[in-house]
Design a protein around this motif. Structure first.
Motif, PDB file in Angstrom:
ATOM      1  N   ASP A 227       0.832  -1.201   0.000  1.00 34.43           N
ATOM      2  CA  ASP A 227       0.000   0.000   0.000  1.00 34.43           C
ATOM      3  C   ASP A 227       0.870   1.256   0.000  1.00 34.43           C
ATOM      4  OD1 ASP A 227      -2.713   1.109   0.115  1.00 34.43           O
ATOM      5  OD2 ASP A 227      -2.111   1.865   2.074  1.00 34.43           O
ATOM      6  N   LEU A 228       1.976   1.228   0.761  1.00 30.91           N
ATOM      7  CA  LEU A 228       2.902   2.362   0.777  1.00 30.91           C
ATOM      8  C   LEU A 228       3.493   2.581  -0.610  1.00 30.91           C
ATOM      9  CD1 LEU A 228       4.642   4.525   2.161  1.00 30.91           C
ATOM     10  CD2 LEU A 228       6.235   2.709   2.816  1.00 30.91           C
ATOM     11  N   LYS A 229       3.895   1.517  -1.266  1.00 28.79           N
ATOM     12  CA  LYS A 229       4.452   1.627  -2.609  1.00 28.79           C
ATOM     13  C   LYS A 229       3.402   2.174  -3.587  1.00 28.79           C
ATOM     14  CE  LYS A 229       6.825  -1.851  -4.159  1.00 28.79           C
ATOM     15  NZ  LYS A 229       8.046  -1.104  -4.582  1.00 28.79           N
ATOM     16  N   ASP A 230       2.166   1.750  -3.425  1.00 30.88           N
ATOM     17  CA  ASP A 230       1.094   2.243  -4.286  1.00 30.88           C
ATOM     18  C   ASP A 230       0.859   3.736  -4.087  1.00 30.88           C
ATOM     19  OD1 ASP A 230       0.750  -0.301  -5.272  1.00 30.88           O
ATOM     20  OD2 ASP A 230      -0.988  -0.754  -4.016  1.00 30.88           O
ATOM     21  N   ARG A 231       0.924   4.194  -2.820  1.00 30.59           N
ATOM     22  CA  ARG A 231       0.714   5.615  -2.558  1.00 30.59           C
ATOM     23  C   ARG A 231       1.844   6.456  -3.160  1.00 30.59           C
ATOM     24  NH1 ARG A 231      -2.853   3.056  -0.878  1.00 30.59           N
ATOM     25  NH2 ARG A 231      -3.343   3.382  -3.049  1.00 30.59           N
ATOM     26  N   ILE A 232       3.052   5.947  -3.146  1.00 30.51           N
ATOM     27  CA  ILE A 232       4.175   6.657  -3.757  1.00 30.51           C
ATOM     28  C   ILE A 232       3.960   6.772  -5.257  1.00 30.51           C
ATOM     29  CG2 ILE A 232       6.646   6.547  -4.270  1.00 30.51           C
ATOM     30  CD1 ILE A 232       7.059   5.285  -1.520  1.00 30.51           C
ATOM     31  N   SER A 233       3.540   5.679  -5.867  1.00 35.29           N
ATOM     32  CA  SER A 233       3.270   5.688  -7.313  1.00 35.29           C
ATOM     33  C   SER A 233       2.148   6.653  -7.657  1.00 35.29           C
ATOM     34  CB  SER A 233       2.905   4.279  -7.786  1.00 35.29           C
ATOM     35  OG  SER A 233       3.984   3.381  -7.610  1.00 35.29           O
ATOM     36  N   GLU A 234       1.105   6.698  -6.826  1.00 30.71           N
ATOM     37  CA  GLU A 234      -0.005   7.614  -7.057  1.00 30.71           C
ATOM     38  C   GLU A 234       0.452   9.060  -6.959  1.00 30.71           C
ATOM     39  OE1 GLU A 234      -3.096   6.645  -4.332  1.00 30.71           O
ATOM     40  OE2 GLU A 234      -3.586   4.722  -5.295  1.00 30.71           O
ATOM     41  N   PHE A 235       1.331   9.345  -5.995  1.00 28.45           N
ATOM     42  CA  PHE A 235       1.861  10.704  -5.834  1.00 28.45           C
ATOM     43  C   PHE A 235       2.652  11.103  -7.076  1.00 28.45           C
ATOM     44  CE2 PHE A 235       5.063  13.795  -4.676  1.00 28.45           C
ATOM     45  CZ  PHE A 235       4.379  14.688  -3.868  1.00 28.45           C
ATOM     46  N   GLU A 236       3.485  10.183  -7.568  1.00 30.72           N
ATOM     47  CA  GLU A 236       4.289  10.476  -8.753  1.00 30.72           C
ATOM     48  C   GLU A 236       3.408  10.742  -9.966  1.00 30.72           C
ATOM     49  OE1 GLU A 236       8.437   8.029  -8.001  1.00 30.72           O
ATOM     50  OE2 GLU A 236       6.670   6.909  -8.701  1.00 30.72           O
ATOM     51  N   GLU A 237       2.366   9.937 -10.105  1.00 28.64           N
ATOM     52  CA  GLU A 237       1.456  10.110 -11.238  1.00 28.64           C
ATOM     53  C   GLU A 237       0.666  11.404 -11.125  1.00 28.64           C
ATOM     54  OE1 GLU A 237      -2.278   7.760 -13.402  1.00 28.64           O
ATOM     55  OE2 GLU A 237      -1.099   6.765 -11.838  1.00 28.64           O
ATOM     56  N   MET A 238       0.200  11.713  -9.918  1.00 29.01           N
ATOM     57  CA  MET A 238      -0.608  12.909  -9.699  1.00 29.01           C
ATOM     58  C   MET A 238       0.187  14.183  -9.973  1.00 29.01           C
ATOM     59  SD  MET A 238      -2.532  14.127  -6.185  1.00 29.01           S
ATOM     60  CE  MET A 238      -3.491  12.600  -6.158  1.00 29.01           C
ATOM     61  N   HIS A 239       1.468  14.180  -9.551  1.00 30.97           N
ATOM     62  CA  HIS A 239       2.299  15.386  -9.670  1.00 30.97           C
ATOM     63  C   HIS A 239       3.265  15.333 -10.853  1.00 30.97           C
ATOM     64  CE1 HIS A 239       0.907  17.047  -5.815  1.00 30.97           C
ATOM     65  NE2 HIS A 239       0.928  15.807  -5.370  1.00 30.97           N
ATOM     66  N   LYS A 240       3.133  14.296 -11.669  1.00 36.12           N
ATOM     67  CA  LYS A 240       3.967  14.165 -12.856  1.00 36.12           C
ATOM     68  C   LYS A 240       5.452  14.307 -12.525  1.00 36.12           C
ATOM     69  CE  LYS A 240       0.132  13.979 -15.205  1.00 36.12           C
ATOM     70  NZ  LYS A 240      -0.387  12.675 -15.686  1.00 36.12           N
ATOM     71  N   CYS A 241       5.869  13.516 -11.549  1.00 35.75           N
ATOM     72  CA  CYS A 241       7.255  13.596 -11.097  1.00 35.75           C
ATOM     73  C   CYS A 241       7.771  12.213 -10.747  1.00 35.75           C
ATOM     74  CB  CYS A 241       7.385  14.524  -9.894  1.00 35.75           C
ATOM     75  SG  CYS A 241       6.579  13.868  -8.396  1.00 35.75           S
ATOM     76  N   SER A 242       9.055  12.135 -10.434  1.00 35.35           N
ATOM     77  CA  SER A 242       9.667  10.886  -9.993  1.00 35.35           C
ATOM     78  C   SER A 242      10.336  11.113  -8.651  1.00 35.35           C
ATOM     79  CB  SER A 242      10.703  10.408 -11.015  1.00 35.35           C
ATOM     80  OG  SER A 242      11.420   9.292 -10.517  1.00 35.35           O
ATOM     81  N   LEU A 243      10.109  10.196  -7.724  1.00 33.68           N
ATOM     82  CA  LEU A 243      10.735  10.286  -6.405  1.00 33.68           C
ATOM     83  C   LEU A 243      11.933   9.352  -6.284  1.00 33.68           C
ATOM     84  CD1 LEU A 243       7.543  10.351  -4.124  1.00 33.68           C
ATOM     85  CD2 LEU A 243       8.897  12.289  -4.937  1.00 33.68           C
ATOM     86  N   SER A 244      12.386   8.810  -7.418  1.00 30.66           N
ATOM     87  CA  SER A 244      13.479   7.840  -7.377  1.00 30.66           C
ATOM     88  C   SER A 244      14.770   8.421  -6.815  1.00 30.66           C
ATOM     89  CB  SER A 244      13.733   7.283  -8.788  1.00 30.66           C
ATOM     90  OG  SER A 244      14.077   8.334  -9.683  1.00 30.66           O
ATOM     91  N   GLY A 245      14.972   9.719  -6.972  1.00 34.25           N
ATOM     92  CA  GLY A 245      16.171  10.339  -6.419  1.00 34.25           C
ATOM     93  C   GLY A 245      15.989  10.852  -5.005  1.00 34.25           C
ATOM     94  N   ILE A 246      14.774  10.668  -4.464  1.00 39.33           N
ATOM     95  CA  ILE A 246      14.469  11.153  -3.113  1.00 39.33           C
ATOM     96  C   ILE A 246      14.176   9.998  -2.165  1.00 39.33           C
ATOM     97  CG2 ILE A 246      12.892  12.572  -1.745  1.00 39.33           C
ATOM     98  CD1 ILE A 246      12.393  14.232  -4.263  1.00 39.33           C
ATOM     99  N   ILE A 247      13.397   9.022  -2.637  1.00 39.40           N
ATOM    100  CA  ILE A 247      13.018   7.878  -1.805  1.00 39.40           C
ATOM    101  C   ILE A 247      13.521   6.580  -2.443  1.00 39.40           C
ATOM    102  CG2 ILE A 247      11.106   6.547  -0.826  1.00 39.40           C
ATOM    103  CD1 ILE A 247       9.443   9.096  -0.846  1.00 39.40           C
TER     104      ILE A 247
END
Length: 232
Positions: free
Chosen positions: A21-41
């Motif tokens: 569920d945590l991984k899904d929420r991260i993916s949803e955030f990335e999709e919603m904000h059109k960004c990638s958190l790979s360099g942050i998380i």
């Protein structure tokens, strides 16, 4: 430095109940904000063992642990929690009181204000959670009606008739005995936007078909039956 742990009674159940569920929420955030958190998380994906999420900028971490490794194993070691700053316990009602006490004794790092967050569905009244930490507040039919009308899509007149016919006393565990504790009670309405219509319709059906079940399992209240307080 933030050092958090997500714990369940059985560690092997964390991946499906929390981590995915945590991984899904991260993916949803990335999709919603059109960004990638790979360099942050940085987050692991171990389906059968310990997982860790790391903030690459601050160094803060969240690690999964269990009071037991599996349903048949003995109690796991909690020594690695000694440096924790935050503990989140999922399904705390499944945890034995002795295990919880051992957890508390393991959190003794000087200079750190440790935060323990316990999430649980209301257990039976004799459970150690109620006895140690909570005060129960009675909910009369007027308050009960307000709660039902707030979250149900059923006909208001039908709801009023059901509540007015109720002769049982329900209790809400919304007060705590310790000043260092905060109690937050929620129900499905607080997560309404994330629920499908089928689930909402099912909950509303419970209100009509089995009011006791609705109050205890959907509203999260406790109920008196034969002079004994019981939980959901």
């Amino acid at each position: 430095l933030f050092r958090g742990f997500v714990i369940r009674q059985v560690h092997s159940t964390i991946y499906s109940s929390v981590w995915q569920d945590l991984k899904d929420r991260i993916s949803e955030f990335e999709e919603m904000h059109k960004c990638s958190l790979s360099g942050i998380i940085e987050i692991s994906d171990n389906k059968n063992g310990e997982n860790i999420a790391r903030n690459l900028q601050s160094g803060g971490t969240v690690v999964t642990k269990g009071f037991k490794v599996s349903s048949s194993s003995q109690t796991a070691s909690l020594k690695s929690l000694a440096g924790a700053t935050h503990i989140f316990i999922e399904e705390t009602e499944e945890v034995e009181q002795d295990s919880y006490r051992k957890l508390q004794l393991s959190l003794r790092k000087k200079g750190v204000k440790i935060q323990i967050i316990r999430a649980f569905n209301p257990p039976f009244f004799e459970h150690w959670i109620w006895k140690n930490d909570y005060k129960l507040t009675p909910i009369d039919n007027t308050e009960l009606l307000k709660m039902c009308l707030r979250i149900s899509d059923n006909d208001p007149n039908e709801i009023k008739a059901i509540v007015n016919a109720n002769s049982k006393m329900y209790y809400k565990a919304d007060k705590v005995k310790s000043k260092s504790h905060i109690a937050i009670q929620t129900n499905y309405f607080d997560n309404y936007d994330n629920l499908n219509k089928e689930s909402i319709d099912l909950y509303d059906r419970f209100l009509i078909d089995d009011f006791d079940y609705y109050c205890t399992h959907i509203l999260g209240l406790l109920i008196i039956i034969n002079s004994t307080i019981l939980g959901a």
